[in-house]
Design a protein around this motif. Structure first.
Motif, PDB file in Angstrom:
ATOM      1  N   TYR A 200     -17.615  78.559  -7.415  1.00  7.99           N
ATOM      2  CA  TYR A 200     -17.877  77.809  -8.652  1.00  7.99           C
ATOM      3  C   TYR A 200     -17.865  76.298  -8.401  1.00  7.99           C
ATOM      4  CZ  TYR A 200     -16.774  75.751 -13.222  1.00  7.99           C
ATOM      5  OH  TYR A 200     -16.762  74.967 -14.351  1.00  7.99           O
ATOM      6  N   LEU A 201     -16.885  75.821  -7.651  1.00  8.70           N
ATOM      7  CA  LEU A 201     -16.797  74.385  -7.356  1.00  8.70           C
ATOM      8  C   LEU A 201     -18.032  73.911  -6.583  1.00  8.70           C
ATOM      9  CD1 LEU A 201     -13.050  73.989  -6.245  1.00  8.70           C
ATOM     10  CD2 LEU A 201     -14.059  73.280  -8.421  1.00  8.70           C
ATOM     11  N   ALA A 202     -18.392  74.680  -5.528  1.00  7.32           N
ATOM     12  CA  ALA A 202     -19.518  74.271  -4.687  1.00  7.32           C
ATOM     13  C   ALA A 202     -20.818  74.291  -5.484  1.00  7.32           C
ATOM     14  CB  ALA A 202     -19.620  75.198  -3.475  1.00  7.32           C
ATOM     15  N   MET A 203     -21.017  75.365  -6.258  1.00  8.93           N
ATOM     16  CA  MET A 203     -22.251  75.536  -7.035  1.00  8.93           C
ATOM     17  C   MET A 203     -22.443  74.406  -8.042  1.00  8.93           C
ATOM     18  SD  MET A 203     -22.908  79.325  -8.408  1.00  8.93           S
ATOM     19  CE  MET A 203     -23.955  79.433  -9.845  1.00  8.93           C
ATOM     20  N   ASN A 204     -21.341  73.932  -8.603  1.00 12.69           N
ATOM     21  CA  ASN A 204     -21.428  72.887  -9.624  1.00 12.69           C
ATOM     22  C   ASN A 204     -21.077  71.501  -9.081  1.00 12.69           C
ATOM     23  OD1 ASN A 204     -21.935  74.546 -12.228  1.00 12.69           O
ATOM     24  ND2 ASN A 204     -20.255  75.631 -11.219  1.00 12.69           N
ATOM     25  N   LYS A 205     -20.944  71.422  -7.744  1.00 13.54           N
ATOM     26  CA  LYS A 205     -20.628  70.153  -7.088  1.00 13.54           C
ATOM     27  C   LYS A 205     -19.427  69.462  -7.709  1.00 13.54           C
ATOM     28  CE  LYS A 205     -25.249  69.229  -5.264  1.00 13.54           C
ATOM     29  NZ  LYS A 205     -25.800  70.550  -5.685  1.00 13.54           N
ATOM     30  N   ILE A 206     -18.403  70.231  -8.019  1.00 12.69           N
ATOM     31  CA  ILE A 206     -17.172  69.683  -8.595  1.00 12.69           C
ATOM     32  C   ILE A 206     -16.221  69.363  -7.446  1.00 12.69           C
ATOM     33  CG2 ILE A 206     -15.160  70.184 -10.053  1.00 12.69           C
ATOM     34  CD1 ILE A 206     -17.044  72.149 -11.586  1.00 12.69           C
ATOM     35  N   THR A 207     -15.681  68.152  -7.433  1.00 13.79           N
ATOM     36  CA  THR A 207     -14.833  67.755  -6.304  1.00 13.79           C
ATOM     37  C   THR A 207     -13.381  67.544  -6.743  1.00 13.79           C
ATOM     38  OG1 THR A 207     -15.412  65.459  -6.722  1.00 13.79           O
ATOM     39  CG2 THR A 207     -16.712  66.622  -5.074  1.00 13.79           C
ATOM     40  N   ASN A 208     -13.097  67.815  -8.011  1.00  9.78           N
ATOM     41  CA  ASN A 208     -11.804  67.446  -8.551  1.00  9.78           C
ATOM     42  C   ASN A 208     -11.529  68.305  -9.771  1.00  9.78           C
ATOM     43  OD1 ASN A 208      -9.688  66.053  -9.779  1.00  9.78           O
ATOM     44  ND2 ASN A 208     -10.439  64.089  -9.008  1.00  9.78           N
ATOM     45  N   MET A 209     -10.551  69.188  -9.684  1.00 11.30           N
ATOM     46  CA  MET A 209     -10.317  70.070 -10.831  1.00 11.30           C
ATOM     47  C   MET A 209      -8.970  70.761 -10.716  1.00 11.30           C
ATOM     48  SD  MET A 209     -12.629  73.236 -12.118  1.00 11.30           S
ATOM     49  CE  MET A 209     -12.783  73.392 -13.890  1.00 11.30           C
TER      50      MET A 209
ATOM     51  N   CYS B 292      -3.204  85.974 -11.816  1.00  6.43           N
ATOM     52  CA  CYS B 292      -3.017  84.757 -12.602  1.00  6.43           C
ATOM     53  C   CYS B 292      -2.973  83.610 -11.611  1.00  6.43           C
ATOM     54  CB  CYS B 292      -1.696  84.809 -13.358  1.00  6.43           C
ATOM     55  SG  CYS B 292      -1.568  86.213 -14.450  1.00  6.43           S
ATOM     56  N   ASP B 293      -4.048  82.860 -11.568  1.00  9.28           N
ATOM     57  CA  ASP B 293      -4.175  81.830 -10.537  1.00  9.28           C
ATOM     58  C   ASP B 293      -4.170  80.424 -11.114  1.00  9.28           C
ATOM     59  OD1 ASP B 293      -4.493  83.961  -8.849  1.00  9.28           O
ATOM     60  OD2 ASP B 293      -6.153  83.071  -7.738  1.00  9.28           O
ATOM     61  N   PHE B 294      -3.516  79.529 -10.391  1.00  8.08           N
ATOM     62  CA  PHE B 294      -3.509  78.108 -10.709  1.00  8.08           C
ATOM     63  C   PHE B 294      -3.922  77.394  -9.423  1.00  8.08           C
ATOM     64  CE2 PHE B 294      -1.419  74.022 -10.330  1.00  8.08           C
ATOM     65  CZ  PHE B 294      -1.444  73.457 -11.604  1.00  8.08           C
ATOM     66  N   ASP B 295      -4.915  76.520  -9.496  1.00  4.60           N
ATOM     67  CA  ASP B 295      -5.364  75.821  -8.290  1.00  4.60           C
ATOM     68  C   ASP B 295      -5.651  74.356  -8.582  1.00  4.60           C
ATOM     69  OD1 ASP B 295      -6.353  78.804  -7.977  1.00  4.60           O
ATOM     70  OD2 ASP B 295      -6.207  77.990  -5.950  1.00  4.60           O
ATOM     71  N   ILE B 296      -5.407  73.526  -7.587  1.00  8.30           N
ATOM     72  CA  ILE B 296      -5.717  72.102  -7.681  1.00  8.30           C
ATOM     73  C   ILE B 296      -6.720  71.779  -6.584  1.00  8.30           C
ATOM     74  CG2 ILE B 296      -4.812  69.748  -7.564  1.00  8.30           C
ATOM     75  CD1 ILE B 296      -2.058  70.952  -8.373  1.00  8.30           C
ATOM     76  N   ALA B 297      -7.924  71.332  -6.990  1.00  6.20           N
ATOM     77  CA  ALA B 297      -8.960  70.962  -6.035  1.00  6.20           C
ATOM     78  C   ALA B 297      -9.132  69.457  -6.059  1.00  6.20           C
ATOM     79  CB  ALA B 297     -10.278  71.647  -6.403  1.00  6.20           C
ATOM     80  N   GLY B 298      -9.281  68.857  -4.877  1.00  2.88           N
ATOM     81  CA  GLY B 298      -9.527  67.417  -4.830  1.00  2.88           C
ATOM     82  C   GLY B 298      -8.845  66.767  -3.650  1.00  2.88           C
ATOM     83  N   GLN B 299      -9.334  65.572  -3.316  1.00  4.87           N
ATOM     84  CA  GLN B 299      -8.790  64.814  -2.196  1.00  4.87           C
ATOM     85  C   GLN B 299      -7.656  63.941  -2.730  1.00  4.87           C
ATOM     86  OE1 GLN B 299     -10.083  64.898   1.197  1.00  4.87           O
ATOM     87  NE2 GLN B 299      -7.988  64.094   1.273  1.00  4.87           N
ATOM     88  N   PHE B 300      -6.405  64.279  -2.386  1.00  3.88           N
ATOM     89  CA  PHE B 300      -5.263  63.552  -2.933  1.00  3.88           C
ATOM     90  C   PHE B 300      -4.307  63.153  -1.812  1.00  3.88           C
ATOM     91  CE2 PHE B 300      -6.501  66.593  -6.359  1.00  3.88           C
ATOM     92  CZ  PHE B 300      -7.012  65.648  -7.227  1.00  3.88           C
ATOM     93  N   ASP B 301      -3.240  62.452  -2.168  1.00  3.09           N
ATOM     94  CA  ASP B 301      -2.244  62.130  -1.155  1.00  3.09           C
ATOM     95  C   ASP B 301      -1.489  63.395  -0.776  1.00  3.09           C
ATOM     96  OD1 ASP B 301      -2.764  59.468  -0.612  1.00  3.09           O
ATOM     97  OD2 ASP B 301      -1.719  58.789  -2.401  1.00  3.09           O
ATOM     98  N   PRO B 302      -1.073  63.483   0.508  1.00  2.71           N
ATOM     99  CA  PRO B 302      -0.582  64.761   1.031  1.00  2.71           C
ATOM    100  C   PRO B 302       0.625  65.322   0.281  1.00  2.71           C
ATOM    101  CG  PRO B 302      -0.365  63.003   2.684  1.00  2.71           C
ATOM    102  CD  PRO B 302      -1.160  62.458   1.553  1.00  2.71           C
ATOM    103  N   MET B 303       0.592  66.622   0.080  1.00  9.75           N
ATOM    104  CA  MET B 303       1.728  67.445  -0.346  1.00  9.75           C
ATOM    105  C   MET B 303       2.143  67.263  -1.806  1.00  9.75           C
ATOM    106  SD  MET B 303       1.599  68.795   2.423  1.00  9.75           S
ATOM    107  CE  MET B 303       2.779  70.114   2.352  1.00  9.75           C
ATOM    108  N   ILE B 304       1.509  66.353  -2.564  1.00 11.19           N
ATOM    109  CA  ILE B 304       1.908  66.232  -3.977  1.00 11.19           C
ATOM    110  C   ILE B 304       1.424  67.454  -4.771  1.00 11.19           C
ATOM    111  CG2 ILE B 304       2.057  64.714  -5.980  1.00 11.19           C
ATOM    112  CD1 ILE B 304       1.385  62.347  -4.234  1.00 11.19           C
TER     113      ILE B 304
END
Lengths: 430, 430
Positions: free
Chosen positions: B79-88, B115-127
């Motif tokens: 879903y992320l790749a198909m919609n070019k989403i980089t942050n969600m 039941c899934d929870f995910d964080i996508a995006g380029q962030f500072d490590p380990m937060i």
């Protein structure tokens, strides 16, 4: 093909829609059940007439032969029979699968939600049936979809019509599925399908035509009860008398204004045995048309007294009546309406963003947000060590977070937090 | 086989459980999305290692080759790749399908909720990684499932271990899936699989054994950072330094008491690239065991920075970390607990039963119940023309309806309703 992802804005809208429907089902005392998406292939075969070809089958990978459920009614009947339940009022909101030609702009998908309410059990005639119609009326009114009409008919009346028009009994079902097309094509086409493909005599077709083009209310029921041919047919007479009783109950519910007894309504599925009904919206809002035009069915259902017996080894029958809300078409309408209004639906419920105005304060943010979460407060922070305050406030505005809890060096020293109202920019120390 | 119907009592319990999980996900600012149960077969292939054979495939009925989703992570990445989403930041609660050997008594099914929870995006490590562990901690604490431990490891550390123990790089994945079995079988068996099936040298296996049997906290991280061999390996060093940072953040969250850095944790799936974790309950409540015994994983997840790139035509990467709550196992535990307590969960929410004490009052009941429904009150009535009052009150007691609204001839004449408290038998006219 024919399926779709729901991004957050759509998922939020759909959640809102589904909870309106579910709260109506609960208002009528229904309990929830859930059944698997997978059913044994043999469970689904022979229940859907011509539409059986639309069932998705799983590959034979060893073990049982499976298929994806086509609706929620057959699994419900299978569930009742398997557990020997003879009395139940349940709702079920879940996805079903049909290898149909998708028409996604009109809300027609290969994977879609159904919202079903059914009453199973041996009761006095037409009381549960009337409640199903009341439910359709409540939901369509609640959702403010514009004007609608609920067409009602009875399979027994239709079969009676076929009988008195000279159709042999083994052609009732094909005749029925042809009549079902009357909402989409004119009578002439339906007639020629009857005579051509289905092999009825031209005379029989013409006689059927006289009946199935009738629609009205209590007066039409009375008229048909006096009809010299139809009133002699046992099935038709039973159906008409029950229809009269149904109208009596619907009058007490105060909803007959939206009900039309319509002899052209046939419903495609094999399993109906009594009352059948279908709700259609009369026109799209924002479209100013002179004549009310149907934009298609948004709810449908009926009585299926024989289906549970097909799954019982001893053939014991459990009479059932139920309604299915066509949530995808309604969703398409609400989606277009939301788009037209320009309103932006929030996709998260976050109450407060934990923010810092200086560098090297990640630890303070992590401690504060952890306290908030543990207190049950919906809180977010940016996943950066040293985000700019402006970026943090911008995030609040973009996502609709109303408050920012700010901890800077001064606040840390004073042992306080600065709470900022993002819209008004007012701040309090606490 | 391996699927089940949820009758009303189970559906009500599951609803309660799912809303506890969802409210935690919302507390952390996640938005909901939904994706189809069907995915293209090619989307799922090559993502699950040895478990790819467990994917349900649909029959080729013309058109696309489809399969049932195996988890919610791969569809999310697609879903992320198909919609070019980089942050969600999203959650998703839905059913997934595995042609596994079912063990239904331990809550292991072929169709089950994730039941899934995910964080996508380029962030500072380990937060974001730390937040995922906080979520597991919150949910398992909220649900009061008894004592638990969250094992944490990092694929980079594991791969570093394999490298310094002399395993060739093309055998990292097989070595990893063998280590993964350490929670179920003793080291000797794992060792013999490594040497036998996977073709590692006995010396390499013995060296691996020394590492993967270690577990601890910050002290173990420090010790390994000083390890003469491991500290020379670039990947391992990165992993260990991030692990140290993770522990720092978890300390601020106040949850290190339940966290164990465990080098035997490997996780079966191919797509993990960094931190991995798994929560296990330490013992069933009501069982008085001396030594805490694991009753299996109830949550797991990790970082998968390469998966989204596999679906992007240009291979653009979106780093992701996420957690999946093993709702079925938790459900089994809560179900057993409910059964043991003898508590009866109400399966409907009906507030009032509309009842009549004499015959020929169906019309009065239909009118009153219609008014109640229209006022948003959850109301039921028996579907009989002339039910006995005792039967009606009995129905209230059986289903937990607290009030009965009674209209008799006298009430009708006086224009009132008698409201009866079913438990206390107190009545008021209103």
């Amino acid at each position: 093909q024919g399926t779709r992802d729901h991004p957050p804005a759509q998922a939020a809208l759909r959640d809102r829609l589904l909870s309106a429907v579910v709260s109506c089902f609960k208002r009528h005392g229904a309990a929830a059940i859930d059944t698997p998406v997978l059913e044994l292939r043999e469970t689904l075969m022979g229940k859907y007439g011509e539409d059986t070809k639309l069932i998705y089958e799983l590959q034979d990978q060893g073990g049982e032969l499976l298929a994806l459920r086509y609706d929620l009614t057959v699994p419900f009947a299978r569930y009742l029979a398997m557990n020997k339940i003879t009395n139940m009022k349940r709702y079920h909101v879940a996805k079903v699968y049909r290898r149909d030609n998708p028409a996604t702009s009109r809300g027609r998908y290969r994977e879609f939600y159904q919202c079903d309410f059914d009453i199973a059990g041996q009761f006095d005639p037409m009381i549960p049936d009337a409640e199903c119609l009341k439910i359709v009326h409540e939901i369509l009114s609640d959702l403010q979809l514009g004007d609608f009409v609920i067409k009602v008919n009875d399979r027994r009346i239709l079969n009676g019509v076929f009988a008195v028009c000279g159709v042999p009994e083994n052609k009732f079902i094909p005749a029925c599925s042809t009549v079902d097309k009357l909402d989409k094509v004119p009578w002439e086409e339906v007639r020629s399908e009857m005579v051509g493909e289905k092999g009825l005599s031209p005379e029989a077709a013409d006689r059927i035509g006289e009946y199935v083009q009738l629609h009205g209310g209590l007066d039409l029921i009375e008229q048909l009860l006096q009809d010299p041919k139809l009133s002699q047919n046992k099935l038709a007479k039973e159906g008409l008398e029950d229809m009269k009783l149904l109208f009596e109950y619907l009058t007490l519910f105060g909803i007959t204004g939206k009900i039309s007894f319509d002899l052209s309504l046939a419903r495609g599925l094999d399993y109906y045995t009594g009352v059948i009904f279908e709700a259609v919206l009369l026109h799209q809002e924002n479209e100013h048309v002179e004549e009310p035009v149907s934009v298609g069915s948004v709810a449908g259902g009926g009585r299926y007294d024989g289906l549970v017996g097909m799954f019982d080894p001893k053939g014991r029958k459990v009479p059932c009546v139920g309604v299915s809300i066509g949530i995808e078409r309604i969703f398409s309408i609400l989606e277009q309406r939301l788009e037209a209004s320009g309103e932006k639906l929030r996709t998260t419920e976050t109450q407060v963003l934990v923010a810092t105005p200086q560098k090297h304060l990640l630890a303070a943010r992590l401690k504060l947000i952890s306290e908030l979460w543990d207190a049950g407060i919906k809180a977010e922070m940016l996943y950066k060590k040293d985000p700019k305050l402006l970026k943090q406030l911008q995030y609040c505005e973009d996502t609709g977070i109303p408050l920012a809890a700010i901890v800077g060096e001064q606040e840390l020293a004073d042992g306080v937090v600065k709470l900022r109202d993002v819209a008004t920019r007012e701040e309090v120390r606490m």
